[in-house]
Design a protein around this motif. Structure first.
Motif, PDB file in Angstrom:
ATOM      1  N   PRO A  84      32.591  62.457  31.474  1.00 41.88           N
ATOM      2  CA  PRO A  84      32.550  63.478  30.632  1.00 41.88           C
ATOM      3  C   PRO A  84      31.130  63.116  30.226  1.00 41.88           C
ATOM      4  CG  PRO A  84      34.312  62.975  30.667  1.00 41.88           C
ATOM      5  CD  PRO A  84      34.140  62.205  31.544  1.00 41.88           C
ATOM      6  N   LEU A  85      31.159  61.434  30.033  1.00 42.78           N
ATOM      7  CA  LEU A  85      29.792  60.962  29.786  1.00 42.78           C
ATOM      8  C   LEU A  85      28.940  61.693  30.727  1.00 42.78           C
ATOM      9  CD1 LEU A  85      27.513  59.587  27.573  1.00 42.78           C
ATOM     10  CD2 LEU A  85      28.397  57.073  29.309  1.00 42.78           C
ATOM     11  N   GLY A  86      28.286  61.557  31.742  1.00 42.68           N
ATOM     12  CA  GLY A  86      27.662  62.218  32.503  1.00 42.68           C
ATOM     13  C   GLY A  86      26.981  63.423  32.820  1.00 42.68           C
ATOM     14  N   HIS A  87      27.994  64.619  32.504  1.00 45.17           N
ATOM     15  CA  HIS A  87      28.175  65.931  32.168  1.00 45.17           C
ATOM     16  C   HIS A  87      27.340  65.688  30.766  1.00 45.17           C
ATOM     17  CE1 HIS A  87      28.917  69.533  31.667  1.00 45.17           C
ATOM     18  NE2 HIS A  87      29.025  69.505  30.903  1.00 45.17           N
ATOM     19  N   ALA A  88      27.675  65.011  29.827  1.00 41.78           N
ATOM     20  CA  ALA A  88      26.569  65.690  28.123  1.00 41.78           C
ATOM     21  C   ALA A  88      25.570  64.857  28.529  1.00 41.78           C
ATOM     22  CB  ALA A  88      27.574  64.635  27.841  1.00 41.78           C
ATOM     23  N   LEU A  89      25.245  63.555  29.274  1.00 42.48           N
ATOM     24  CA  LEU A  89      23.945  63.156  29.176  1.00 42.48           C
ATOM     25  C   LEU A  89      22.888  64.528  30.653  1.00 42.48           C
ATOM     26  CD1 LEU A  89      24.380  59.405  30.068  1.00 42.48           C
ATOM     27  CD2 LEU A  89      23.374  60.683  28.081  1.00 42.48           C
ATOM     28  N   ARG A  90      23.718  65.468  31.452  1.00 40.72           N
ATOM     29  CA  ARG A  90      23.192  65.765  32.111  1.00 40.72           C
ATOM     30  C   ARG A  90      22.988  66.944  31.397  1.00 40.72           C
ATOM     31  NH1 ARG A  90      25.567  65.228  36.012  1.00 40.72           N
ATOM     32  NH2 ARG A  90      27.726  67.320  35.875  1.00 40.72           N
ATOM     33  N   GLN A  91      23.630  67.751  30.531  1.00 39.87           N
ATOM     34  CA  GLN A  91      23.345  68.890  29.481  1.00 39.87           C
ATOM     35  C   GLN A  91      22.238  68.496  28.683  1.00 39.87           C
ATOM     36  OE1 GLN A  91      26.829  69.368  28.348  1.00 39.87           O
ATOM     37  NE2 GLN A  91      27.014  71.307  29.284  1.00 39.87           N
ATOM     38  N   LEU A  92      22.055  67.360  28.126  1.00 39.93           N
ATOM     39  CA  LEU A  92      20.815  67.031  27.253  1.00 39.93           C
ATOM     40  C   LEU A  92      20.267  67.141  27.979  1.00 39.93           C
ATOM     41  CD1 LEU A  92      22.902  64.575  25.173  1.00 39.93           C
ATOM     42  CD2 LEU A  92      21.563  66.338  24.496  1.00 39.93           C
ATOM     43  N   SER A 101      22.688  49.825  32.673  1.00 39.93           N
ATOM     44  CA  SER A 101      23.217  48.567  31.646  1.00 39.93           C
ATOM     45  C   SER A 101      23.237  49.065  29.971  1.00 39.93           C
ATOM     46  CB  SER A 101      21.848  47.645  31.725  1.00 39.93           C
ATOM     47  OG  SER A 101      20.359  47.744  31.001  1.00 39.93           O
ATOM     48  N   PHE A 102      24.130  48.188  29.282  1.00 43.29           N
ATOM     49  CA  PHE A 102      23.940  49.308  27.711  1.00 43.29           C
ATOM     50  C   PHE A 102      22.706  49.629  27.170  1.00 43.29           C
ATOM     51  CE2 PHE A 102      25.669  48.409  22.988  1.00 43.29           C
ATOM     52  CZ  PHE A 102      26.655  49.163  23.292  1.00 43.29           C
ATOM     53  N   LYS A 103      21.840  48.511  27.338  1.00 43.67           N
ATOM     54  CA  LYS A 103      20.540  48.997  27.251  1.00 43.67           C
ATOM     55  C   LYS A 103      20.054  50.521  27.145  1.00 43.67           C
ATOM     56  CE  LYS A 103      15.527  47.515  27.481  1.00 43.67           C
ATOM     57  NZ  LYS A 103      15.078  48.929  26.174  1.00 43.67           N
ATOM     58  N   THR A 104      19.841  50.551  28.722  1.00 39.70           N
ATOM     59  CA  THR A 104      20.065  52.158  28.478  1.00 39.70           C
ATOM     60  C   THR A 104      20.144  53.296  28.430  1.00 39.70           C
ATOM     61  OG1 THR A 104      19.207  50.441  31.268  1.00 39.70           O
ATOM     62  CG2 THR A 104      19.501  53.322  31.192  1.00 39.70           C
ATOM     63  N   LEU A 105      22.123  53.218  28.256  1.00 39.52           N
ATOM     64  CA  LEU A 105      22.586  54.016  27.635  1.00 39.52           C
ATOM     65  C   LEU A 105      22.102  53.608  26.573  1.00 39.52           C
ATOM     66  CD1 LEU A 105      25.309  55.936  27.511  1.00 39.52           C
ATOM     67  CD2 LEU A 105      26.073  53.925  26.533  1.00 39.52           C
ATOM     68  N   ALA A 106      21.364  52.911  25.480  1.00 42.78           N
ATOM     69  CA  ALA A 106      20.753  52.847  23.642  1.00 42.78           C
ATOM     70  C   ALA A 106      19.774  53.675  24.242  1.00 42.78           C
ATOM     71  CB  ALA A 106      21.124  52.116  23.352  1.00 42.78           C
ATOM     72  N   ASP A 107      19.270  53.426  24.996  1.00 45.20           N
ATOM     73  CA  ASP A 107      17.751  53.735  25.206  1.00 45.20           C
ATOM     74  C   ASP A 107      17.871  55.168  25.391  1.00 45.20           C
ATOM     75  OD1 ASP A 107      16.593  51.468  24.681  1.00 45.20           O
ATOM     76  OD2 ASP A 107      15.953  50.952  26.736  1.00 45.20           O
ATOM     77  N   LEU A 108      19.139  55.583  26.621  1.00 41.63           N
ATOM     78  CA  LEU A 108      18.848  57.258  26.603  1.00 41.63           C
ATOM     79  C   LEU A 108      19.187  57.794  25.789  1.00 41.63           C
ATOM     80  CD1 LEU A 108      21.008  57.133  30.101  1.00 41.63           C
ATOM     81  CD2 LEU A 108      18.678  58.610  29.232  1.00 41.63           C
ATOM     82  N   ALA A 109      20.255  57.838  24.271  1.00 44.34           N
ATOM     83  CA  ALA A 109      20.657  58.605  23.424  1.00 44.34           C
ATOM     84  C   ALA A 109      19.690  57.949  22.513  1.00 44.34           C
ATOM     85  CB  ALA A 109      21.835  56.986  23.007  1.00 44.34           C
ATOM     86  N   GLN A 110      18.684  57.155  22.242  1.00 46.92           N
ATOM     87  CA  GLN A 110      18.046  57.406  20.860  1.00 46.92           C
ATOM     88  C   GLN A 110      16.425  58.754  22.064  1.00 46.92           C
ATOM     89  OE1 GLN A 110      15.046  54.124  20.699  1.00 46.92           O
ATOM     90  NE2 GLN A 110      16.053  54.583  19.155  1.00 46.92           N
ATOM     91  N   TYR A 111      16.585  58.408  23.116  1.00 43.66           N
ATOM     92  CA  TYR A 111      15.436  59.548  23.707  1.00 43.66           C
ATOM     93  C   TYR A 111      16.137  61.008  23.640  1.00 43.66           C
ATOM     94  CZ  TYR A 111      12.680  61.391  26.996  1.00 43.66           C
ATOM     95  OH  TYR A 111      11.772  62.391  28.328  1.00 43.66           O
ATOM     96  N   TYR A 112      17.103  60.933  23.385  1.00 42.58           N
ATOM     97  CA  TYR A 112      17.258  62.396  23.361  1.00 42.58           C
ATOM     98  C   TYR A 112      18.006  62.788  22.015  1.00 42.58           C
ATOM     99  CZ  TYR A 112      18.334  62.399  28.772  1.00 42.58           C
ATOM    100  OH  TYR A 112      18.094  62.685  29.661  1.00 42.58           O
ATOM    101  N   GLY A 113      17.457  61.947  21.096  1.00 44.56           N
ATOM    102  CA  GLY A 113      17.589  62.064  19.723  1.00 44.56           C
ATOM    103  C   GLY A 113      19.187  62.229  19.734  1.00 44.56           C
ATOM    104  N   THR A 114      20.453  61.055  20.027  1.00 46.50           N
ATOM    105  CA  THR A 114      21.253  61.754  19.677  1.00 46.50           C
ATOM    106  C   THR A 114      21.897  60.068  19.644  1.00 46.50           C
ATOM    107  OG1 THR A 114      24.025  62.196  20.389  1.00 46.50           O
ATOM    108  CG2 THR A 114      22.027  61.800  22.731  1.00 46.50           C
ATOM    109  N   THR A 115      22.795  59.827  19.677  1.00 42.12           N
ATOM    110  CA  THR A 115      24.047  58.041  19.325  1.00 42.12           C
ATOM    111  C   THR A 115      24.551  57.833  20.513  1.00 42.12           C
ATOM    112  OG1 THR A 115      25.491  58.570  18.020  1.00 42.12           O
ATOM    113  CG2 THR A 115      23.440  58.405  17.658  1.00 42.12           C
ATOM    114  N   VAL A 116      24.709  56.646  20.405  1.00 40.03           N
ATOM    115  CA  VAL A 116      26.489  56.648  22.077  1.00 40.03           C
ATOM    116  C   VAL A 116      27.362  56.557  21.276  1.00 40.03           C
ATOM    117  CG1 VAL A 116      27.157  54.274  22.830  1.00 40.03           C
ATOM    118  CG2 VAL A 116      24.881  54.198  23.176  1.00 40.03           C
ATOM    119  N   SER A 117      27.373  56.864  19.716  1.00 32.82           N
ATOM    120  CA  SER A 117      28.824  56.838  19.350  1.00 32.82           C
ATOM    121  C   SER A 117      29.338  58.577  19.267  1.00 32.82           C
ATOM    122  CB  SER A 117      28.572  56.928  17.424  1.00 32.82           C
ATOM    123  OG  SER A 117      28.930  55.766  17.758  1.00 32.82           O
TER     124      SER A 117
END
Length: 278
Positions: free
Chosen positions: A102-110, A143-159
């Motif tokens: 589900p996380l991978g799918h959400a990132l792909r959609q973004l 990594s955890f950093k990459t996940l946080a960077d991706l969330a910020q890049y897409y204008g969302t949050t890890v939460s």
């Protein structure tokens, strides 16, 4: 000429794994190209070479370079200690496979909603396209950093990516906290307050060696208190705090923060972000 993965020979009917030149591998590791050459003389990395002498780095090499950079910068290890750590990690049992589709799918959609390619996102974030491809396919492998960077890049949050906005009960009973499906080995995050709140409230349970592997920042303020183990927090890349049971710290989230379990065993912390921008 733009810097891109180097062409490599391949057998007919097979697809060769991408190889990276010095400048691209250095960029992914966050260091200068000369540093990679130094690490080679220190026996930390052994890239392939063309007949011309040009160094070529595989995806596994790039991942090891990122690990070396973390061990040098955040953990403060010297070359000998880094070699010993890498050797120990190479002989350790492989961690259980993490799958979080589900996380991978959400990132792909973004990404697709912005009409961006994997290569474009990878270049903007300084990571490999193959790592992002694995993340979108399995929800793991970064990594955890990459996940946080991706969330910020897409204008969302890890939460939000982890489904924390779903409505939950005001009381979370002991042993009944929902766990985030994290794509990072050794990191367990329990949600202590569900739904749309003014605070992100979590319990981080970190296995030995667990770390963010780099600093990340966002809006807001943060509070951490250590319940068990030793927790190392690095602010702005230079300000290091090592916290033990009962110790707390409060800081502005915009300051790049990297963290690691500094104990031989597990470390447990309560971590609060406000507003919920993590």
């Amino acid at each position: 000429m733009t810097d891109s993965p180097a062409d490599t020979p391949q057998d007919p009917g097979s697809e060769a794994a991408p190889m990276f030149r010095v400048t691209e591998a250095a960029r992914a590791a966050g260091v200068a190209p000369s540093t990679l050459r130094l690490w080679e003389t220190q026996g930390l990395i052994a890239p392939q070479r063309r007949a011309s002498g040009q160094r070529l780095y595989s995806e596994a090499d790039v991942a090891q370079l990122q690990r070396i950079a973390y061990l040098r910068r955040a953990a403060g290890l010297n070359p000998a200690a880094i070699r010993a750590t890498l050797e120990a990690e190479s002989t350790a049992p492989a961690p259980a496979e993490i799958i979080n589709e589900p996380l991978g799918h959400a990132l792909r959609q973004l990404r697709q909603s912005r009409s961006e390619t994997l290569e474009a996102v990878a270049q903007n974030l300084g990571v490999s396209a193959s790592a992002l491809s694995t993340l979108e396919r399995t929800g793991a492998g970064v990594s955890f950093k990459t996940l946080a960077d991706l969330a910020q890049y897409y204008g969302t949050t890890v939460s939000r990516l982890s489904g924390q906005d779903e409505i939950g009960q005001p009381v979370v009973r002991a042993g009944q906290a929902r766990t985030w499906p994290m794509p990072v080995a050794g990191v367990r995050i329990e949600v202590l307050a569900e739904g749309r709140r003014q605070m992100d409230c979590h319990r981080f349970i970190l296995a030995p060696g667990a770390a963010s592997e780099g600093g990340y920042g966002h809006d807001g303020e943060e509070f951490i208190t250590v319940l068990e183990g030793r927790f190392r927090l690095t602010l702005d890349g230079v300000e290091v705090h090592e916290l033990g049971p009962g110790d707390s710290i409060y800081f502005e989230s915009r300051r790049p923060h990297a963290w690691a379990n500094a104990a031989d065993g597990r470390t447990v912390v309560i971590w609060v972000n406000t507003p919920p921008t993590f």
